[in-house]
Design a protein around this motif. Sequence first.
Motif, mmCIF file in Angstrom:
data_model
loop_
_atom_site.group_PDB
_atom_site.id
_atom_site.type_symbol
_atom_site.label_atom_id
_atom_site.label_comp_id
_atom_site.label_asym_id
_atom_site.label_seq_id
_atom_site.Cartn_x
_atom_site.Cartn_y
_atom_site.Cartn_z
ATOM 1 N N SER A 110 34.589 40.817 31.990
ATOM 2 C CA SER A 110 34.906 42.227 32.216
ATOM 3 C C SER A 110 33.814 43.237 32.344
ATOM 4 C CB SER A 110 35.851 42.507 31.096
ATOM 5 O OG SER A 110 34.753 42.455 29.859
ATOM 6 N N GLN A 111 32.726 42.707 32.538
ATOM 7 C CA GLN A 111 31.637 43.797 32.791
ATOM 8 C C GLN A 111 30.719 43.040 34.069
ATOM 9 O OE1 GLN A 111 28.918 44.447 29.508
ATOM 10 N NE2 GLN A 111 30.547 43.671 28.162
ATOM 11 N N ASP A 112 30.446 44.255 34.900
ATOM 12 C CA ASP A 112 29.523 43.846 36.007
ATOM 13 C C ASP A 112 30.092 42.704 36.985
ATOM 14 O OD1 ASP A 112 27.577 45.611 35.115
ATOM 15 O OD2 ASP A 112 26.574 44.092 33.673
ATOM 16 N N VAL A 113 31.698 42.896 37.353
ATOM 17 C CA VAL A 113 32.025 41.557 37.823
ATOM 18 C C VAL A 113 31.773 41.855 39.260
ATOM 19 C CG1 VAL A 113 34.469 41.014 38.691
ATOM 20 C CG2 VAL A 113 34.106 42.074 36.370
ATOM 21 N N GLN A 114 31.582 42.830 40.019
ATOM 22 C CA GLN A 114 31.135 42.759 41.396
ATOM 23 C C GLN A 114 29.804 42.223 41.626
ATOM 24 O OE1 GLN A 114 33.161 43.724 44.415
ATOM 25 N NE2 GLN A 114 31.421 42.289 45.097
ATOM 26 N N ALA A 130 39.609 38.295 35.985
ATOM 27 C CA ALA A 130 39.161 39.439 35.777
ATOM 28 C C ALA A 130 40.293 40.710 36.225
ATOM 29 C CB ALA A 130 37.767 39.672 36.566
ATOM 30 N N MET A 131 40.111 41.722 35.391
ATOM 31 C CA MET A 131 41.173 42.911 35.621
ATOM 32 C C MET A 131 40.376 43.670 36.637
ATOM 33 S SD MET A 131 43.597 41.935 34.071
ATOM 34 C CE MET A 131 44.648 43.535 33.969
ATOM 35 N N GLU A 132 39.222 43.961 36.674
ATOM 36 C CA GLU A 132 38.467 44.680 37.710
ATOM 37 C C GLU A 132 38.316 44.126 39.038
ATOM 38 O OE1 GLU A 132 33.905 46.093 38.400
ATOM 39 O OE2 GLU A 132 34.406 45.971 36.421
ATOM 40 N N HIS A 133 38.824 45.066 39.896
ATOM 41 C CA HIS A 133 38.871 44.710 41.310
ATOM 42 C C HIS A 133 37.486 44.480 42.023
ATOM 43 C CE1 HIS A 133 40.031 44.602 45.660
ATOM 44 N NE2 HIS A 133 38.997 45.342 45.908
ATOM 45 N N PHE A 134 37.358 43.425 42.979
ATOM 46 C CA PHE A 134 36.119 43.126 43.422
ATOM 47 C C PHE A 134 36.201 42.542 45.015
ATOM 48 C CE2 PHE A 134 37.083 39.136 41.298
ATOM 49 C CZ PHE A 134 37.311 38.171 42.052
ATOM 50 N N SER A 135 35.276 42.651 45.665
ATOM 51 C CA SER A 135 35.447 42.290 47.043
ATOM 52 C C SER A 135 34.631 41.203 47.247
ATOM 53 C CB SER A 135 35.102 43.448 47.975
ATOM 54 O OG SER A 135 33.639 43.824 47.840
ATOM 55 N N VAL A 136 34.991 40.409 48.247
ATOM 56 C CA VAL A 136 34.063 39.133 48.742
ATOM 57 C C VAL A 136 34.075 39.159 50.273
ATOM 58 C CG1 VAL A 136 34.783 37.787 46.681
ATOM 59 C CG2 VAL A 136 35.874 37.538 48.738
ATOM 60 N N SER A 170 33.869 37.716 54.104
ATOM 61 C CA SER A 170 34.749 36.597 54.868
ATOM 62 C C SER A 170 34.435 35.228 54.604
ATOM 63 C CB SER A 170 34.577 36.882 56.389
ATOM 64 O OG SER A 170 35.384 36.028 56.923
ATOM 65 N N GLY A 171 35.221 34.176 54.436
ATOM 66 C CA GLY A 171 35.088 32.882 54.020
ATOM 67 C C GLY A 171 34.805 32.480 52.794
ATOM 68 N N VAL A 172 34.950 33.451 51.749
ATOM 69 C CA VAL A 172 34.953 33.266 50.513
ATOM 70 C C VAL A 172 36.516 33.568 49.738
ATOM 71 C CG1 VAL A 172 34.180 34.034 48.176
ATOM 72 C CG2 VAL A 172 32.532 33.786 49.913
ATOM 73 N N TYR A 173 37.151 32.822 49.233
ATOM 74 C CA TYR A 173 38.460 32.687 48.839
ATOM 75 C C TYR A 173 38.471 33.168 47.330
ATOM 76 C CZ TYR A 173 38.668 30.609 53.162
ATOM 77 O OH TYR A 173 38.608 30.203 54.536
ATOM 78 N N VAL A 174 39.646 33.866 46.771
ATOM 79 C CA VAL A 174 39.826 34.166 45.569
ATOM 80 C C VAL A 174 41.190 34.159 45.239
ATOM 81 C CG1 VAL A 174 39.995 36.421 44.033
ATOM 82 C CG2 VAL A 174 38.183 36.151 45.743
ATOM 83 N N ARG A 175 41.644 33.723 44.111
ATOM 84 C CA ARG A 175 43.028 33.323 43.414
ATOM 85 C C ARG A 175 43.068 34.249 42.206
ATOM 86 N NH1 ARG A 175 43.329 32.357 47.902
ATOM 87 N NH2 ARG A 175 44.395 30.509 48.863
ATOM 88 N N HIS A 176 43.806 35.441 42.109
ATOM 89 C CA HIS A 176 43.810 36.276 41.134
ATOM 90 C C HIS A 176 45.091 35.489 40.404
ATOM 91 C CE1 HIS A 176 41.048 39.218 42.393
ATOM 92 N NE2 HIS A 176 41.538 39.203 43.557
ATOM 93 N N VAL A 177 44.551 35.455 38.677
ATOM 94 C CA VAL A 177 45.725 35.131 37.854
ATOM 95 C C VAL A 177 45.707 36.222 37.013
ATOM 96 C CG1 VAL A 177 46.101 33.537 36.105
ATOM 97 C CG2 VAL A 177 44.600 32.660 37.732
ATOM 98 N N ASP A 178 47.283 37.006 37.106
ATOM 99 C CA ASP A 178 47.147 38.183 36.438
ATOM 100 C C ASP A 178 48.626 37.887 35.792
ATOM 101 O OD1 ASP A 178 48.389 40.725 35.593
ATOM 102 O OD2 ASP A 178 47.774 41.586 37.277
ATOM 103 N N VAL A 179 48.247 37.512 34.311
ATOM 104 C CA VAL A 179 49.692 37.151 33.484
ATOM 105 C C VAL A 179 50.663 38.490 33.250
ATOM 106 C CG1 VAL A 179 50.184 36.354 31.111
ATOM 107 C CG2 VAL A 179 48.119 35.424 32.214
ATOM 108 N N VAL A 180 50.031 39.430 33.050
ATOM 109 C CA VAL A 180 50.994 40.874 32.837
ATOM 110 C C VAL A 180 51.997 40.756 34.243
ATOM 111 C CG1 VAL A 180 50.992 43.294 32.459
ATOM 112 C CG2 VAL A 180 49.350 41.958 31.329
ATOM 113 N N SER A 181 51.379 40.780 35.327
ATOM 114 C CA SER A 181 52.084 40.848 36.553
ATOM 115 C C SER A 181 53.241 39.951 36.511
ATOM 116 C CB SER A 181 51.279 40.981 37.700
ATOM 117 O OG SER A 181 50.317 42.306 37.616
ATOM 118 N N SER A 182 52.646 38.875 36.198
ATOM 119 C CA SER A 182 54.016 37.528 36.139
ATOM 120 C C SER A 182 54.925 37.800 35.449
ATOM 121 C CB SER A 182 53.115 36.249 35.993
ATOM 122 O OG SER A 182 52.225 35.828 36.792
#
Length: 206
Positions: free
Chosen positions: A151-155, A173-179, A181-193
């Motif tokens: 939850s800290q210094d995510v980016q 991680a709840m904090e938005h971050f960018s990556v 091109s060529g790096v992939y992210v799968r967010h797991v958000d239990v609350v949204s689910s």
Amino acid sequence: MSEKKVPKATLQRYPVYLKALRKLHADGINRIMSRELADYVSIESTTIRRDFSFLGNLGKQGYGYNVEDLISIFSNQLGVNFDEKIILVGAGNLGKALLNYNHWNHIVGEIVCAFDLYPENVKKASVPVYGMDEIVEKMPEGCRIAILCISQDVQKTVDLLVAHGIHGFVSFAMEHFSVPSGVYVRHVDVVSSIQELVFETNAMNN
């Protein structure tokens, strides 16, 4: 690999088959019929045979399928490495729960180490736990996948991991971050689910 275009629904079932086949192989089963696999994965045998047909003539009439051969074929199709080295970043309550689970060994690799701000507070971990300041030094060779539970210094942490070979993130991680091109992210958000399920349940009952 077959030149046939594999439907999306079929592709989504391939990891299910691979996980089951790895478990069967670990249990000493070398050959299986489609009807037996159907009972194991709760998918109709006709669907299994159709899904398998996209990858070629994999079985023999009256013999079934060679489990080890299927594992190799599905692993190649999915690009899955049984020895994939995964790191966990953030060994708090959620991170420790994932470490205790760490049962992906029938389809991918496993978590090989973890990093945390306070590694001395992580007791009885199943893998080595290092400080966040040791990421560069302790990053496993060939590691491409990281699970984020911070939850800290995510980016800043993501940038460091990408710079040292991480190409894919499973992020809690709840904090938005960018990556890049060529790096992939799968967010797991239990609350949204849960919100989606509540919405769908309410819509169904109205």
